[in-house]
Design a protein around this motif. Structure first.
Motif, short mmCIF file in Angstrom:
data_model
loop_
_atom_site.label_atom_id
_atom_site.label_comp_id
_atom_site.label_asym_id
_atom_site.label_seq_id
_atom_site.Cartn_x
_atom_site.Cartn_y
_atom_site.Cartn_z
N UNK A 1 7.77 -14.58 -38.80
CA UNK A 1 8.64 -15.76 -38.08
C UNK A 1 9.89 -16.12 -39.07
N UNK A 2 10.55 -17.13 -38.73
CA UNK A 2 11.54 -17.44 -39.58
C UNK A 2 11.41 -17.83 -41.05
N UNK A 3 10.19 -18.17 -41.25
CA UNK A 3 9.88 -18.45 -42.82
C UNK A 3 8.92 -17.38 -43.33
N UNK A 4 9.42 -16.15 -42.94
CA UNK A 4 8.72 -14.71 -43.28
C UNK A 4 7.21 -14.84 -43.29
N UNK A 5 6.64 -15.69 -42.36
CA UNK A 5 5.10 -15.70 -42.35
C UNK A 5 4.58 -14.77 -41.29
N UNK A 6 3.83 -14.00 -41.33
CA UNK A 6 3.38 -13.07 -40.21
C UNK A 6 2.83 -13.95 -39.19
N UNK A 7 3.13 -13.96 -37.90
CA UNK A 7 2.62 -14.40 -36.79
C UNK A 7 2.05 -13.37 -35.86
N UNK A 8 0.98 -13.79 -35.03
CA UNK A 8 0.49 -12.94 -33.86
C UNK A 8 1.15 -13.37 -32.84
N UNK A 9 1.57 -12.23 -32.12
CA UNK A 9 2.31 -12.47 -30.85
C UNK A 9 1.62 -11.48 -29.79
N UNK A 10 1.86 -11.69 -28.50
CA UNK A 10 1.29 -11.26 -27.31
C UNK A 10 2.34 -10.84 -26.38
N UNK A 11 2.28 -9.60 -25.96
CA UNK A 11 3.00 -9.29 -24.76
C UNK A 11 2.78 -8.15 -24.01
N UNK A 12 3.54 -7.93 -22.78
CA UNK A 12 2.73 -7.22 -21.82
C UNK A 12 3.78 -6.11 -21.41
N UNK A 13 3.06 -4.96 -20.65
CA UNK A 13 3.87 -3.95 -20.47
C UNK A 13 3.09 -3.47 -18.97
N UNK A 14 3.94 -2.72 -18.36
CA UNK A 14 3.42 -1.98 -17.07
C UNK A 14 3.36 -0.60 -17.46
N UNK A 15 2.40 0.32 -16.69
CA UNK A 15 2.43 1.71 -17.08
C UNK A 15 1.63 2.28 -15.87
N UNK A 16 2.00 3.55 -15.69
CA UNK A 16 1.33 4.33 -14.74
C UNK A 16 0.06 4.90 -15.06
N UNK A 17 0.01 4.75 -16.50
CA UNK A 17 -1.52 5.29 -16.99
C UNK A 17 -2.29 4.13 -17.53
N UNK A 18 -3.56 4.24 -17.44
CA UNK A 18 -4.20 3.30 -18.09
C UNK A 18 -4.59 3.55 -19.84
N UNK A 19 -4.87 2.41 -20.56
CA UNK A 19 -4.94 2.75 -21.87
C UNK A 19 -6.10 1.77 -22.33
N UNK A 20 -6.97 2.43 -23.33
CA UNK A 20 -8.08 1.89 -23.74
C UNK A 20 -7.83 0.77 -24.34
N UNK A 21 -8.89 -0.50 -24.31
CA UNK A 21 -8.66 -1.53 -25.25
C UNK A 21 -8.83 -1.03 -26.76
N UNK A 22 -7.97 -1.50 -27.76
CA UNK A 22 -8.11 -1.05 -29.17
C UNK A 22 -7.21 0.04 -29.29
N UNK A 23 -6.65 0.54 -28.37
CA UNK A 23 -5.64 1.62 -28.68
C UNK A 23 -4.39 1.10 -29.40
N UNK A 24 -4.04 1.85 -30.51
CA UNK A 24 -2.67 1.34 -31.28
C UNK A 24 -1.77 2.19 -30.86
N UNK A 25 -0.44 1.64 -30.69
CA UNK A 25 0.68 2.27 -30.40
C UNK A 25 2.02 1.52 -31.19
N UNK A 26 3.06 2.14 -31.34
CA UNK A 26 4.07 1.41 -31.93
C UNK A 26 5.10 0.72 -31.25
N UNK A 27 5.54 -0.36 -31.57
CA UNK A 27 6.51 -1.14 -30.72
C UNK A 27 7.61 -1.44 -31.88
#
Length: 124
Positions: free
Chosen positions: A52-78
Motif C-alpha cells: 500500500x502507500x505505506x509500503x506494507x503488503x496488503x492482500x487484494x482480491x480480484x476477478x477475471x473471466x476465462x474460457x478455461x477453468x482453473x484449479x483452486x490454488x493455481x498460481x499465475x503471474x499478474x
C-alpha cells in the motif's frame, strides 16, 4: 497543474496470484442479455499481495473471466498498478485445465453405462 503519468502496464510490478474460486457461469442468461452465448464462461477469483502507500503488503482480491477453468490454488503471474494496487492486468496465457481428463472421463463413463444397459436388457 501537471498531469500525473501512470507507468505503462508492461512496467507495472509483477506479483503471483492464487486462484481462490472458479465458478462456471451458465451461458443462457448471457444469451438473453447479449445475443449469442460463448461456449464456456468461468469467473476466476484470485488473491495477491501488493504494497500500500505505506509500503506494507496488503492482500487484494480480484476477478477475471476465462474460457478455461482453473484449479483452486493455481498460481499465475499478474501485474498491478503501483499507484492503485487494486488495478491488475494478467497474461492471456494463464495456466488452465486441459480437456484430456474430461474426455477420458466421458469415454470411460460411456463404456460403463453401455455395459450396465446391456446387462439390464439381457436380464442378468
Amino acid at each position: 497543474m501537471p498531469k500525473l503519468i501512470q507507468p505503462a502496464r508492461d512496467l507495472w510490478p509483477e506479483a503471483m496470484a492464487t486462484v481462490t474460486a472458479c465458478k462456471y457461469e451458465f451461458a443462457a442468461g448471457r444469451a438473453l442479455a447479449f445475443g449469442l452465448p460463448t461456449a464456456r464462461h468461468f469467473r476466476i477469483t484470485y488473491n495477491y499481495w501488493a504494497p500500500n502507500a505505506d509500503n506494507i503488503d496488503e492482500l487484494h482480491t480480484a476477478e477475471l473471466t476465462s474460457e478455461k477453468a482453473m484449479h483452486v490454488g493455481t498460481l499465475f503471474p499478474i501485474r498491478y498498478n503501483p499507484d492503485a494496487p487494486h488495478e491488475t492486468t494478467h497474461s492471456t496465457a494463464i495456466p488452465a485445465l486441459t480437456g484430456k481428463p474430461l474426455i477420458i472421463f466421458g469415454i470411460v463413463g460411456s463404456i460403463v453405462l453401455s455395459l450396465v444397459w446391456l446387462l439390464i436388457l439381457r436380464g442378468c
